[in-house]
Design a protein around this motif. Structure first.
Motif, mmCIF file in Angstrom:
data_model
loop_
_atom_site.group_PDB
_atom_site.id
_atom_site.type_symbol
_atom_site.label_atom_id
_atom_site.label_comp_id
_atom_site.label_asym_id
_atom_site.label_seq_id
_atom_site.Cartn_x
_atom_site.Cartn_y
_atom_site.Cartn_z
ATOM 1 N N TRP A 128 34.642 19.912 20.682
ATOM 2 C CA TRP A 128 34.381 20.585 19.398
ATOM 3 C C TRP A 128 32.912 20.883 19.196
ATOM 4 O O TRP A 128 32.531 21.509 18.215
ATOM 5 N N GLN A 129 32.098 20.410 20.082
ATOM 6 C CA GLN A 129 30.649 20.524 19.901
ATOM 7 C C GLN A 129 30.214 21.957 19.616
ATOM 8 O O GLN A 129 29.506 22.231 18.642
ATOM 9 N N VAL A 132 31.355 23.225 16.242
ATOM 10 C CA VAL A 132 30.635 22.604 15.140
ATOM 11 C C VAL A 132 29.242 23.215 15.003
ATOM 12 O O VAL A 132 28.810 23.581 13.902
ATOM 13 N N ASN A 135 29.492 26.649 13.601
ATOM 14 C CA ASN A 135 29.787 26.618 12.169
ATOM 15 C C ASN A 135 28.574 26.249 11.349
ATOM 16 O O ASN A 135 28.379 26.746 10.253
ATOM 17 N N ARG A 136 27.785 25.335 11.886
ATOM 18 C CA ARG A 136 26.604 24.924 11.125
ATOM 19 C C ARG A 136 25.597 26.051 11.049
ATOM 20 O O ARG A 136 24.895 26.194 10.059
ATOM 21 N N LEU A 141 30.636 31.435 6.119
ATOM 22 C CA LEU A 141 31.920 30.873 6.509
ATOM 23 C C LEU A 141 32.933 31.250 5.446
ATOM 24 O O LEU A 141 32.672 31.120 4.258
ATOM 25 N N ARG A 684 26.860 31.761 1.412
ATOM 26 C CA ARG A 684 27.028 30.997 2.645
ATOM 27 C C ARG A 684 28.480 30.604 2.885
ATOM 28 O O ARG A 684 28.989 30.667 3.981
ATOM 29 N N VAL A 685 29.101 30.165 1.832
ATOM 30 C CA VAL A 685 30.476 29.700 1.951
ATOM 31 C C VAL A 685 31.321 30.483 0.970
ATOM 32 O O VAL A 685 30.997 30.569 -0.199
ATOM 33 N N GLU B 250 34.433 18.872 11.303
ATOM 34 C CA GLU B 250 33.710 18.437 12.488
ATOM 35 C C GLU B 250 34.397 17.178 13.002
ATOM 36 O O GLU B 250 34.297 16.113 12.396
ATOM 37 N N PHE B 252 34.102 14.914 15.197
ATOM 38 C CA PHE B 252 33.516 13.642 15.616
ATOM 39 C C PHE B 252 32.605 13.027 14.559
ATOM 40 O O PHE B 252 31.872 12.102 14.833
ATOM 41 N N LYS B 295 31.036 20.646 4.279
ATOM 42 C CA LYS B 295 29.607 20.806 4.103
ATOM 43 C C LYS B 295 29.019 19.719 3.197
ATOM 44 O O LYS B 295 27.817 19.496 3.207
#
Lengths: 735, 445
Positions: A128-129, A132, A135-136, A141, A684-685, B250, B252, B295
Motif C-alpha cells: 500500500w506504500q 498511501v 494519496n498524501r 481527493l 483538498r478533500v 492507510e 499500515f 486525514k
C-alpha cells in the motif's frame, strides 16, 4: 537360479575343502541334485549325522559357524560396483554422526514463528506504500472513492422469486407466454433486442446531442424572431419587407431559369393574389389612415405624396397587367406592395447584363455609386427599365445598409448598457469624431428619415467609416495610426485618455495638421491640460459634443479656479527633494574642540582635525524612486504594516523568494478567469453529503495487486499528477 | 479593448466559454485591478474572522441513558443510525436526523463493555460484564415479539471489547485473551495470547482485514495475524494504551490513545518509534476514531474535552468542550465525514460538527465557490501573524487552561533540568533522545 546356486557352491567349496565329510556331503548333494533333476521336487529332510556345538532348529547346517562376519563383506558384490560404494560411504558417515539435538523450547519456537509472520505481513501491507504516498500528495481527493453507479435490479431477479398463484395471475401469465413476452431470461422481446442492436449507445448519444443542438438552434432562432418582431421602428419593418420581396423576386428569377413550368404555376398564383387585391378595397383611399392623410394633404407635402403614392398604386392594381411586356411597369414602386407586380417584368437577360444584379451591393467600394444613385431615387416615374433596375438595386443596397445600421445601433445600445461609465464616454467620442456636418447625421441616425429622399446609408455608415473620412491622407498612415492609437489607449489610464481625446479633437478641427502625433513622454501637467480644455470650449462647429465637454470642463474650471494658488506639482517635487535629502546618510562628526590644541571661545578646530575626525559614511544605495519622478518610495519600515507582515520564513519554504511568490499570485476571481479560479480554489478533500465513505480496498486501487509483486519499487517515485485527479476515479473510468 | 469587449459580448454561447446569463464578461488586465495582495489579504482576514464568528460546532445532545455511556458503534449502512451502550447494561439505538432514541434494550447486567455492528448492518454484537457475547437484530422486534438476542455465547471470563471483521462472518473479542469467533459457533475459532494480562481493546484492520491490533493493561500494543493465528509483534510503551484505531485509508497506520495524555501514530512496519506523537490533552486519552477520509482523527479524553488532530500534525486543530460535558469515554466520527459523536460520563451523547464553522445544508454553487475561495485564502495567508492569531484562537474552560499551563511549566522544568545535567556531565554521556523515542520502552519480537 541353479547356476547361482552352483556358483556359490563352488565358491564355498573352494574356501573349505578338508576331510571326508566333505566328500561325503558332496556325494550326498550330488545325489540330491540328481534326484531333483528327475522332475518331482522332493524335499528331503536333512539328516543330522554328528554332534555339533551349535544346533540350528531350522535345518540349517552350521558350517562355518564361529567365524566373524564383516559387514562390508556382506555387501561386497561378486564384482565391485560403483553404486554400492556410495552407500558404503554413507554408512560410515552415519556411524560417525552424533546424537540429534533437542527441539527448541516452546517460547523460542513461537518467537521464530512470530518473526517470520511479522516479516511476511509487513511485506504484504507494504504494497500500500505507493497508494498511501500518492494519496498524501494528491492535490484533490474525492470521497467516496468508489463512485456508485445506480444499478437497476434486473427484472428477472424480481420476477423469479414471484409465482403466479391466483387464477387471474395464471391467466395473465398464460397470455404473456402466448405473446412471447419475456418473463425471465432474456429480458427483452426479440423486437426490442433488434432495435437495441440497430442503434448502439454511442449512436444514440450522438443522436441525442444532435437533437439537443437542433433544439438550441431553434430556440435561438425563435428568440431572434421574437426580438425582431418587437422592434417598433416602422422603417425597419418596411425595409425588411422590401428586402423580403427582393429575395422572393430573385428566387422567382432563378426558378424561371431552372424550371419554367413551375415558374408559370407560381405566376398563376401571383395573378390570383393580384386579382384578390383588386377585388378588395385596399389602396382606394378609403381607410382611416388614407382619410387622415387626405385631411393632412393640404398642409403637408409628405402626406400628399403618400396619398399620391397610394392612388398610383390603386391605379396600377386596377390595371390588368400584360405579363409579357416589361415596359409596362409603372415607375414608382410602392412600398406596401405585395410581391406580385414586379415579378414578371424582369427579363432574364437584364439581370445578367446588369452588374448591379450580381454580388452584394453593400460593399464599401460601391458606395460612391450608391450615393450617386440616391439622387435618382428622388426622381419619380423614370420609365426606362434599365434605370429602374439600377434604382432597385440601389434600393437593395440601401436596405442592406439600413439593416446593417439597425444592427449597429442595437449593438451600440447594448454596449452602452453593458458598461454605463466606461463605454459611454467612448461612444460620445465616436460621435464627436464625425467630420464637418456630423450633427445632422447624428440626428438622422437617431430618427428614421421621414423625407421622401432616403439617405440612411450615408448616415449609418458614417459611424463605421468615420475614421476613414477623417484620415483620408494615405491608407498606410491611417492603418498605422489606428493600430498605434489602440495600443496607446490600452496603455493609458482613464484620466490620460480624456486629455488625449481633447487633443484629438483639436487636431480634427484644425484639419490640415498632422493627425498623428507621438505620445508625450513627459508627465502631463494638470494645469496645462486644464488650460487646453478651456480653449477647447469655444468650439462652435461641434454643438452636441461641445455641450457634453462643456459640463466636464466647467467643473474642472471651477476646480482650477478654487485651487489657483496651489502648485501641487512643485510642492510634490519639493517634498521629494526633502525626502531624498533626509534619506542620505549623514557624516558623523567626532571632532572634539580643545583636544591637542588650544580651546576657548571663538576658537575653531583646525581644518586638519576636522578632516581627520569627520567620518564620511559610504554612499547610500541608489533610491528606488530615482527614475520615477512622480513617486516617493519610502524604504523605512512601517510599523503599522509590520504588524501584518510575516517576520520569519514559515516552515515548508526554504527561501523568502518562494514564500513571496506564493503570496504574490492572486487566486481570486478578480484576477483569474472563472475556470482558473475554480482550479485554483479546488478543495483538498471533496466529500458528498449523505454518502458513506468506505475504507479503501484493493478494488479501488487496481495497482495494489501489481505493486505487491514488485516490492523493489522506489518509494518516492514522483508520479506526474494529471489535472489534480484523485487516483481512484480516472482509473476507474479507464476500466 | 473595445473590440475584445464586443467579441466577448457576441459569442456568449460559444461552447467552451461558459457564461451564465447574469455574468458580465470581465477584463482581467492586471493593470485594471491593482493591489492584489493587499486586497486578498483583507479578504483572508475577513474570512478568518467570519470563520471564528461562525464556529459553533455543537449541534445537539442525545439524552436518555441512565448511566454513563461506555461504548458506541456506527451503523455500517445507515448514516442516521448510531448505537450506544451504557454502564448499566442498556443499549440504545438512535436516529440522528430526528435526534431520538428509537430502541432500547437491556442487553447485559453490569457494563456494556463493547459493541460493534456486523458489516452488512443487519445485526450487532455486544459484550458485557456478565461474561456474555450477544448478537442482536438491528430491526426492532415486531409487535408482541420479545426483545431477545439472536445468539448468546456464555464465556468463562469477562470480555472487555469486541470488533467485527470488515468482510467476513468473523468477530474478535478480547478479555484475558483475544478470541476469534465464527458467527455460527459457540466456541472461538482460535485464541491468541501473548503474556497474561487483560486486553482492553481489539480492532480489525479495515483494509488488510486479516490484521488485528490490541492493547493490554501491561502497557503493550500487540498485533496479530488472523491467517496464521499468531501474534506478530509487541511494542511496550511507558504507560497503558486504552484504545487503538486503524487508519481507514492507510493500511499500515494506526493510532493509539494512551494514558500519558498523548496519542501515538504508528506505522506497523516500524514499531521502534511512532510516526507522530500527538500531544494536547491534559488527561488520559480514552478513545480515538479516524475520520473516514483518513486525514484526521478525533480523540476523547478524561479531561472533559474532545480534540481533532490532523494525522500528520503533533497538535490538535480543534478542541470541543461544553460546561456540562464530563469525562468523555467514547467518540465516533460519522462515515460521511461531517459529524462527531461523543459519549460521556454524564449519560449524554453529543453531536458535533467535524468542521466547526461549516454551514450545514445544501449550498448554492456561488456559496460553495465563495467557501472554497475563503478556504484557499486562509490557507494562503495562514502564516501572517494577525490571521494566525485569529485562526488559532480557541476558548477553553479554566480547568483545562490551568492544567495546560501547569504542564507547560512542568515540561519546561524537566527540560531545563535535563539541560543542566547534560551541561555538567561528560560530553556524550547523556545522549539526546527524541520525543518520539522517549515513550517507547521496548519492542518485543
Amino acid at each position: 537360479m541353479a547356476e547361482d546356486w552352483l556358483g556359490v557352491e563352488t565358491a564355498v567349496s573352494a574356501e573349505e575343502d578338508e576331510g571326508q565329510e566333505d566328500g561325503e556331503r558332496r556325494h550326498q548333494q550330488l545325489l540330491e541334485a540328481v534326484s531333483s533333476l528327475s522332475g518331482r521336487k522332493r524335499r528331503k529332510l536333512a539328516e543330522r549325522t554328528e554332534a555339533s556345538v551349535q544346533v540350528s532348529e531350522f535345518n540349517v547346517s552350521c558350517k562355518g559357524a564361529g567365524e566373524k562376519l564383516v559387514l562390508s563383506e556382506l555387501l561386497q558384490p561378486i564384482r565391485p560396483k560403483s553404486t554400492l560404494s556410495s552407500v558404503k560411504k554413507e554408512l560410515t558417515r552415519v556411524k560417525q554422526k552424533k546424537a540429534v539435538e533437542l527441539p527448541l523450547s516452546k517460547e523460542e519456537a513461537k518467537r521464530v514463528v512470530r518473526e517470520a509472520a511479522y516479516v511476511r505481513t509487513s511485506k504484504d501491507v507494504g504494497k500500500w506504500q505507493q497508494v498511501v504516498l500518492q494519496n498524501r500528495r494528491a492535490e484533490q481527493l474525492v470521497f467516496p472513492l468508489k463512485q456508485e453507479i445506480a444499478t437497476v435490479v434486473p427484472l428477472e431477479q424480481v420476477a423469479s422469486a414471484w409465482k403466479a398463484r391466483t387464477p387471474l395471475e395464471q391467466e395473465i401469465f398464460g397470455l404473456l407466454h402466448k405473446t412471447q413476452q419475456p418473463i425471465t431470461d432474456p429480458l427483452l422481446t426479440p423486437e426490442e433486442t433488434a432495435s437495441l442492436q440497430a442503434m448502439s449507445l454511442e449512436e444514440a448519444r450522438q443522436r441525442r446531442a444532435e437533437l439537443q443542438k437542433a433544439r438550441v438552434v431553434q430556440s435561438y432562432y425563435e428568440a431572434k424572431a421574437r426580438r425582431e418582431k418587437k422592434i417598433k421602428s416602422k422603417k425597419y419593418h418596411r425595409v425588411l419587407k422590401k428586402s423580403k420581396r427582393r429575395k422572393a423576386l430573385k428566387e422567382f428569377e432563378l426558378l424561371h431559369k431552372s424550371d419554367p413550368e413551375a415558374a408559370l404555376a407560381r405566376l398563376e398564383e401571383l395573378e390570383q393574389l393580384r386579382m384578390q387585391e383588386r377585388m378588395s378595397l385596399k389602396h382606394q383611399n378609403k381607410g382611416k389612415w388614407a382619410r387622415s392623410r387626405a385631411i393632412m394633404a393640404k398642409y403637408d407635402l409628405e402626406a400628399r405624396k403618400a396619398m399620391q403614392e397610394q392612388l398610383a398604386k390603386n391605379k396600377e392594381l386596377m390595371q390588368k397587367v400584360r405579363v409579357e411586356l416589361p415596359e409596362e411597369e409603372p415607375g414608382d414602386v410602392p412600398e406596401e406592395d405585395l410581391t406580385s407586380v414586379t415579378v414578371p417584368t424582369i427579363p432574364a437577360g437584364a439581370s445578367g447584363a446588369n452588374p448591379w444584379m450580381l454580388g452584394k451591393p453593400s460593399g464599401p467600394a460601391e458606395e460612391p455609386e450608391v450615393q450617386e444613385g440616391l439622387g435618382d431615387v428622388a426622381v419619380p416615374g423614370a420609365a426606362e427599365s434599365k434605370e429602374e433596375m439600377e434604382e432597385e438595386e440601389e434600393e437593395v443596397s440601401e436596405e442592406e445598409a439600413l439593416l446593417q445600421g439597425f444592427a449597429q445601433k442595437r449593438h451600440a445600445r447594448q454596449q452602452r448598457a453593458g458598461s454605463p461609465e466606461g463605454h459611454g464616454a467612448d461612444e460620445m467620442e465616436a460621435v464627436s469624431e464625425l467630420p464637418g456636418d456630423s450633427p445632422i447625421h447624428a440626428v438622422c441616425a437617431e430618427e428614421p428619415a421621414s423625407l421622401g429622399i432616403e439617405q440612411p446609408p450615408q448616415a449609418q455608415e458614417e459611424i463605421l467609416l468615420s475614421e476613414q473620412l477623417r484620415r483620408a491622407r494615405t491608407m498606410e498612415d491611417v492603418e498605422a495610426l489606428a493600430s498605434e492609437e489602440r495600443v496607446e489607449e490600452q496603455e493609458k489610464p482613464a484620466a490620460a485618455r480624456a486629455e488625449e481625446r481633447v487633443r484629438q479633437q483639436e487636431e480634427g478641427r484644425a484639419g490640415d495638421r498632422r493627425a498623428k502625433k507621438p505620445p508625450a513622454k513627459k508627465i502631463i501637467s494638470l494645469q496645462a491640460v486644464l488650460a487646453g480644455k478651456c480653449q477647447e470650449v469655444q468650439c462652435p462647429s461641434l454643438p452636441v459634443v461641445v455641450e457634453e465637454e462643456e459640463g466636464g470642463i466647467d467643473q474642472r474650471g471651477v476646480i482650477t479656479e478654487a485651487f489657483a494658488g496651489d502648485d501641487v506639482v512643485a510642492d510634490f517635487r519639493r517634498e521629494k527633494r526633502k525626502a531624498e535629502q533626509a534619506g542620505k546618510p549623514q557624516p558623523v562628526n567626532l571632532v572634539l574642540p580643545g583636544w591637542g590644541e588650544w580651546g576657548g571661545t571663538g576658537l575653531k578646530p583646525s581644518a586638519k582635525k576636522i578632516k581627520r575626525f569627520l567620518l564620511k559614511p559610504p554612499p547610500a544605495p541608489p533610491r528606488k524612486d530615482q527614475h520615477l519622478p512622480h513617486v516617493i518610495v519610502s524604504e523605512q519600515r512601517n510599523i503599522h504594516a509590520a504588524a501584518h507582515q510575516v517576520s520569519e520564513l514559515p516552515f515548508p519554504f526554504e527561501r523568502h523568494q518562494q514564500f513571496e511568490q506564493s503570496i504574490r499570485t492572486p487566486v481570486g476571481p478578480t484576477w483569474n478567469t472563472q475556470r482558473a479560479f475554480q482550479k485554483l480554489t479546488a478543495p483538498r478533500v471533496v466529500t458528498r453529503a449523505g454518502h458513506i465513505i468506505q475504507p479503501i480496498s484493493a478494488e479501488d486501487v487496481p495497482d495494489v495487486a501489481t505493486a505487491a509483486g514488485s516490492g523493489a519499487k522506489p518509494a518516492l517515485e514522483i508520479v506526474p499528477k494529471g489535472r489534480e485527479q484523485p487516483f481512484g476515479r480516472p482509473r476507474k473510468r479507464a476500466r | 479593448l473595445n473590440s475584445v469587449y464586443l467579441e466577448l459580448h457576441y459569442v456568449p454561447w460559444v461552447s467552451n466559454v461558459c457564461i451564465t446569463p447574469t455574468a458580465v464578461p470581465r477584463n482581467y488586465d492586471p493593470a485594471l485591478h491593482p493591489f492584489e495582495v493587499p486586497r486578498e489579504y483583507t479578504r483572508a482576514l475577513n474570512a478568518t474572522k467570519l470563520e471564528r464568528v461562525f464556529a459553533k460546532p455543537f449541534l445537539s445532545s442525545l439524552d436518555g441513558h441512565r448511566d454513563g455511556v461506555n461504548c458506541m458503534a456506527k451503523h455500517p449502512k445507515s448514516l442516521s443510525t448510531v448505537l450506544s451502550g451504557a454502564c448499566d447494561g442498556e443499549v440504545k439505538i438512535w436516529n440522528l436526523t430526528k435526534r431520538q432514541c428509537i430502541r432500547t434494550i437491556q442487553a447485559h447486567e453490569g457494563f456494556v463493555r463493547g459493541m460493534c455492528a456486523r458489516f452488512c448492518g443487519t445485526s450487532f454484537f455486544t459484550v458485557g460484564d456478565d461474561k456474555t457475547v450477544k448478537q442482536w437484530k438491528m430491526e426492532s422486534p415486531e409487535y408482541g415479539e420479545e426483545e431477545e438476542p439472536i445468539h448468546t455465547i456464555l464465556g468463562k471470563t469477562v470480555y472487555t471489547g469486541i470488533d467485527h471483521h470488515w468482510k467476513e462472518a468473523v468477530f474478535a473479542t478480547c478479555g484475558h485473551q483475544v478470541d476469534i469467533w465464527d458467527e455460527q459457533r459457540t466456541s472461538p475459532m482460535c485464541s491468541l495470547t501473548w503474556g497474561f494480562d487483560s486486553i482492553s481493546s481489539v480492532k480489525f484492520n479495515p483494509i488488510e482485514t486479516y490484521l488485528l491490533g490490541s492493547c493490554a493493561s501491561d502497557r503493550n500494543i500487540v498485533l496479530y495475524d488472523m491467517r496464521k493465528s499468531t501474534p506478530l509483534k509487541k511494542v511496550i510503551l511507558n504507560m497503558r494504551t486504552n484504545t487503538l484505531c486503524w487508519n481507514p485509508m492507510e493500511a499500515f497506520v494506526f493510532t493509539a490513545a494512551n494514558e500519558d495524555y498523548n496519542l501515538y501514530t504508528f506505522d506497523m512496519r516500524f514499531l521502534e518509534s511512532p510516526v507522530t506523537v500527538h500531544m494536547d490533552h491534559v488527561s488520559a486519552v480514552l478513545d480515538v476514531d479516524y475520520s473516514p477520509t483518513g486525514k484526521e482523527f478525533v480523540s476523547a479524553s478524561f479531561d472533559k474535552s474532545v480534540r481533532i488532530f490532523p494525522v500528520d500534525k503533533g497538535h490538535s486543530r480543534e478542541v470541543y468542550h461544553t460546561k456540562r460535558m464530563q469525562h468523555v469515554i467514547t467518540v465516533k466520527w460519522t462515515s460521511d465525514n461531517k459529524y462527531i459523536l461523543c459519549g460521556s460520563d454524564e449519560m449524554n451523547i453529543r453531536l458535533w460538527k467535524a468542521n466547526a464553522s461549516e454551514k450545514l445544508g445544501v449550498l448554492a454553487p456561488r456559496e460553495k465557490a465563495a467557501m472554497n475561495y475563503n478556504q484557499k485564502l486562509k490557507e494562503k495567508f495562514q502564516y501572517h501573524p494577525q490571521i494566525r492569531r485569529i485562526a488559532q484562537h480557541r476558548h477553553l474552560p479554566k480547568s483545562i487552561f490551568c492544567q495546560i499551563k501547569e504542564q507547560r511549566i512542568m515540561r519546561e522544568a524537566r527540560r531545563r533540568k535535563e539541560l543542566n545535567r547534560r551541561k555538567h556531565s561528560k560530553p556524550g554521556s547523556m545522549p539526546f533522545v527524541s520525543e518520539r523515542k522517549k515513550h517507547i520502552v521496548a519492542v518485543v519480537k
